[in-house]
Enzyme design. Sequence first.
Site, PDB file in Angstrom:
ATOM      1  N   TYR A 142      29.449 -19.807  -8.963  1.00 31.11           N
ATOM      2  CA  TYR A 142      29.515 -21.779  -9.515  1.00 31.11           C
ATOM      3  C   TYR A 142      31.149 -21.623  -9.678  1.00 31.11           C
ATOM      4  O   TYR A 142      32.347 -22.785  -9.122  1.00 31.11           O
ATOM      5  CB  TYR A 142      29.422 -20.924 -10.996  1.00 31.11           C
ATOM      6  CG  TYR A 142      28.844 -22.878 -12.340  1.00 31.11           C
ATOM      7  CD1 TYR A 142      28.251 -23.470 -11.602  1.00 31.11           C
ATOM      8  CD2 TYR A 142      30.443 -23.238 -12.689  1.00 31.11           C
ATOM      9  CE1 TYR A 142      27.676 -24.982 -12.113  1.00 31.11           C
ATOM     10  CE2 TYR A 142      29.882 -24.086 -13.361  1.00 31.11           C
ATOM     11  CZ  TYR A 142      29.475 -25.537 -12.782  1.00 31.11           C
ATOM     12  OH  TYR A 142      28.612 -26.741 -13.788  1.00 31.11           O
ATOM     13  N   SER A 164      33.848 -28.852 -12.669  1.00 37.64           N
ATOM     14  CA  SER A 164      33.927 -28.261 -14.368  1.00 37.64           C
ATOM     15  C   SER A 164      35.510 -27.945 -14.629  1.00 37.64           C
ATOM     16  O   SER A 164      35.951 -27.628 -14.023  1.00 37.64           O
ATOM     17  CB  SER A 164      33.019 -27.443 -14.263  1.00 37.64           C
ATOM     18  OG  SER A 164      33.028 -26.302 -15.536  1.00 37.64           O
TER      19      SER A 164
END
Length: 259
Positions: free
Chosen positions: A154, A141
């Site tokens: 995350y 990401s």
Amino acid sequence: MESVVPHSGPEDVGLAGRTALVTGAASGIGRACAIALADAGAKVHVVDRDAAGAVEVAKLVGGTPHVVDLADADLVDSLPRDVDVLVNNAGLQHVAPIDEFPPERFALIQQVMVTAPFLLMRHCLPHMYAAGWGRLVNISSVHGLRASPYKAAYVAAKHALEGLSKVAAIEGAPHGVTSNCVCPGYVRTPLVEAQVADQAEAHGIGLAQVVDEVFLRRTAIKRLIEPDEVAATVRWLCGDHSGYVTGASLPIDGGWTAQ
Ligand code: NAD
């Protein structure tokens, strides 16, 4: 929105005779990857904890569903080993400040997004090494490269995945195995749509305003990414033509990390 990436068929990348395993393939980016890899000729193992979704996607791509919760390390052994392309994609999000972040949620996110990719690499690499060819594609990401508040688990997991991918690239190089990360900004998937809805409720504003002012604040291109745009990059990384691309992190972020 319709596909913005033309699918040009099996001759494009040429995965006929190859086998791919995609985690989190019942939804969003994983689903798009399963479709793109099957479109390129691969036989696809569709892995997800969502049984109905896995069966639906497997049917769509003529692949095999595997209903597995990747939080359970022991279950990785039940998956096939003779895999040429491994796409580590399954993931989840939890948004909270560190001082309120539930430790069990933090641990779960590391288990699914770091430990499971490691275990799957360990599981599939012997086959790739024996064949002298393999592709590890890790769906990281922009949060593997940058931090945002309230996403401790995350961001930590994606940064760890970036490191794991680089080690795999170095170890895999003599065996014809590449390992790369793909780093999208915000992609229009159920994972993001749920966050948009939460933020709209939290701020008392409309969905479109949340997308513009919260999600696209740092991107130069003011739209969400479509899942098949990410899948097209994944497919590109699986071709023979991309065999010298390894240990890389490819941003698909509309200019976010350029700033
Ligand atoms: P999604 O929620 O649409 O799909 C995720 C899939 O993973 C689901 O089918 C879910 O059932 C599966 N999954 C979750 N936990 C699992 C577990 N324990 N075992 C097996 N399967 C499990 O999400 P998405 O947006 O397509 O995200 C896919 C990946 O892309 C994630 O790693 C995410 O971090 C990454 N990513 C997403 C975005 C985005 O904006 N959507 C941006 C950058 C990176």
